[in-house]
Scaffold this active site. Structure first.
Site, PDB file in Angstrom:
ATOM      1  N   LYS A  41      -8.438  -1.306   6.167  1.00 21.63           N
ATOM      2  CA  LYS A  41      -9.590  -2.005   4.661  1.00 21.63           C
ATOM      3  C   LYS A  41      -7.631  -2.651   4.309  1.00 21.63           C
ATOM      4  O   LYS A  41      -7.960  -3.838   3.802  1.00 21.63           O
ATOM      5  CB  LYS A  41      -9.079  -0.581   3.728  1.00 21.63           C
ATOM      6  N   HIS A  64       0.616  -1.399   0.184  1.00 25.25           N
ATOM      7  CA  HIS A  64      -0.211   0.246  -0.204  1.00 25.25           C
ATOM      8  C   HIS A  64       1.100   1.087   0.244  1.00 25.25           C
ATOM      9  O   HIS A  64       2.089   1.249   0.175  1.00 25.25           O
ATOM     10  CB  HIS A  64      -1.312  -0.182   1.394  1.00 25.25           C
ATOM     11  N   ARG A  93     -14.004  14.079   6.712  1.00 22.73           N
ATOM     12  CA  ARG A  93     -13.361  13.752   6.751  1.00 22.73           C
ATOM     13  C   ARG A  93     -12.368  14.877   5.482  1.00 22.73           C
ATOM     14  O   ARG A  93     -12.010  15.838   6.507  1.00 22.73           O
ATOM     15  CB  ARG A  93     -12.046  12.993   7.369  1.00 22.73           C
TER      16      ARG A  93
END
Ligand code: URA
Length: 406
Positions: A186, A81, A167
């Protein structure tokens, strides 16, 4: 009462799992309103969170959706990621390298929003390429070519989707605990037991300093380890765009050049570092040994061959990849050495050319973007081309601060 929970965080007290569950699950169900959640998020931004709160909130986000279990069928896998950057196309290079060594890779990526591009958009610039593989197609693809690069199949951490949207419009994205919860919920849901994080810092990144990037990375590693996952991280500079291209088709072309061994430099080196760590974790070998395997996979052509197999398997045809024929060369008005190429400004320019989207529903032009012709430390003369814009019209504006030349 919801108001009491918000007040408790406002004065810096720790929230229990029950309190976090009440307010966050209430928000998912619609009983807690946007203004209440915004207030809590701002209190979290200012007061921070304890590690117990972070772990509990990660769990609440994770359990809000489905969890994948591909390792049960295909064995140990490593997920990667990136916290996002300008010109970050590493997935396109890393997945074929790792898969060419017989390691199965299921890489699920997202679309770009704002200045940073998304891997899914880059892949969709390849005509025919499908990013909506079903579960069954993912399984068949792994058996056939050993890797997929696709979008998410299931509803992964839907709580994060809702909270992130809020956000984004309430100036609460930059909280390190909230970023860690968002990313790790996630990653954990996607199921890989090995996770490699590429945490960026600099003008084009979520956090600006290396110290903040390290704090975020350490926090995510600790969360992952609590769930029994092995987590490694790389801290990488995002003050300058990654590689020489920004824009979807152009980035695919650059990734292909790296895979064919035609392109060296910072971007290729980062790809090798990331791929080596993934290989090292799955094969349980030292990174140096894994690095030789990664380099070799490019040298022998097996990484590029694997890329072509993956693309073909997902319906793509790279011979049809298009870049705009309309070009504009931006020239230097100064003589000297390039001291800075501002990643954020390049990201904004790329967005204004049409390579990204300001709102989720905006359409992308895959053929436009930027190619840097000069790099940090290069000496330039007046009239030298600093970058080439691939455009669809003349409606772009170049900020003269992009390049700092002294
Ligand atoms: N990327 C995410 O997925 N979440 C954040 O909060 C920030 C970046």
């Amino acid at each position: 009462m919801i108001k009491d929970i918000i007040d408790k965080k406002r004065v810096g007290k720790e929230l229990s799992k029950e309190e976090l569950t009440e307010i966050f699950n209430g928000y998912l169900k619609g009983t807690v309103k946007d203004y209440q959640m915004s207030s809590l998020l701002m209190a979290i931004c200012i007061q921070g969170m304890s590690f117990d709160e972070i772990l509990n909130l990660t769990d609440i986000f994770l359990k809000s959706g489905e969890e994948l279990h591909y390792e049960e069928e295909f064995g140990i896998m490593c997920d990667k990621h990136s916290t996002g950057g300008i010109g970050d196309k590493t997935t396109l290079v890393i997945v074929p390298i790792v898969a060419s060594l017989g390691i199965p890779v299921i890489k699920m990526s997202g679309r770009g929003l704002g200045y940073t591009g998304g891997t899914i958009d880059k892949l969709e610039s390849i005509p025919g390429y499908r990013t909506d593989l079903t579960d069954k197609e993912i399984e068949e693809s792994i058996k056939k070519v050993g890797a997929v690069m696709t979008g998410q199949t299931k509803d992964i951490a839907p709580m994060d989707k809702m909270i992130y949207a809020l956000r984004d419009v309430t100036a609460t994205v930059s909280s390190i605990p909230l970023i860690a919860v968002s990313i790790m919920s996630k990653k954990l849901a996607l199921g890989a037991s090995k996770i490699l994080l590429d945490v960026k810092y600099g003008s084009g990144a979520l956090v600006s300093t290396k110290e903040d990037a390290e704090e975020l990375a350490e926090l995510m590693k600790k969360i992952g380890e609590k769930y029994g996952r092995e987590v490694r991280y790389i801290l990488s500079d995002m003050n300058t765009p990654l590689g020489k291209t920004v824009g979807n088709s152009l980035e695919v072309v650059e990734a292909i050049e790296v895979l064919r061994g035609e392109e060296q430099g910072k971007f290729k080196n980062l790809c090798i570092t990331l791929a080596s760590n993934m290989i090292s974790m799955v094969k349980n070998i030292p990174v140096e040994e894994a690095k030789l395997l990664a380099e070799n996979s490019i040298k022998t052509g097996s990484a590029y061959k694997k890329f072509l197999e993956i693309v073909k398997n997902q319906g793509g045809d790279i011979s049809k990849l298009k870049v705009s024929s309309k070009k504009y060369e931006y020239k230097s008005s100064k003589q000297g050495e390039i001291k800075k190429i501002d990643a954020l400004e390049i990201g904004k320019l790329s967005l204004s050319l049409g390579a990204g989207r300001e709102r989720k529903e905006d359409k992308i032009d895959y053929t436009v973007g930027i190619v840097l012709n000069k790099f940090l430390g290069d000496k330039v003369n007046i009239g030298d081309t600093l970058m080439t814009l691939y455009t669809k019209d003349d409606k772009f504006k170049i900020n003269s601060n992009i390049f700092e030349i002294e």
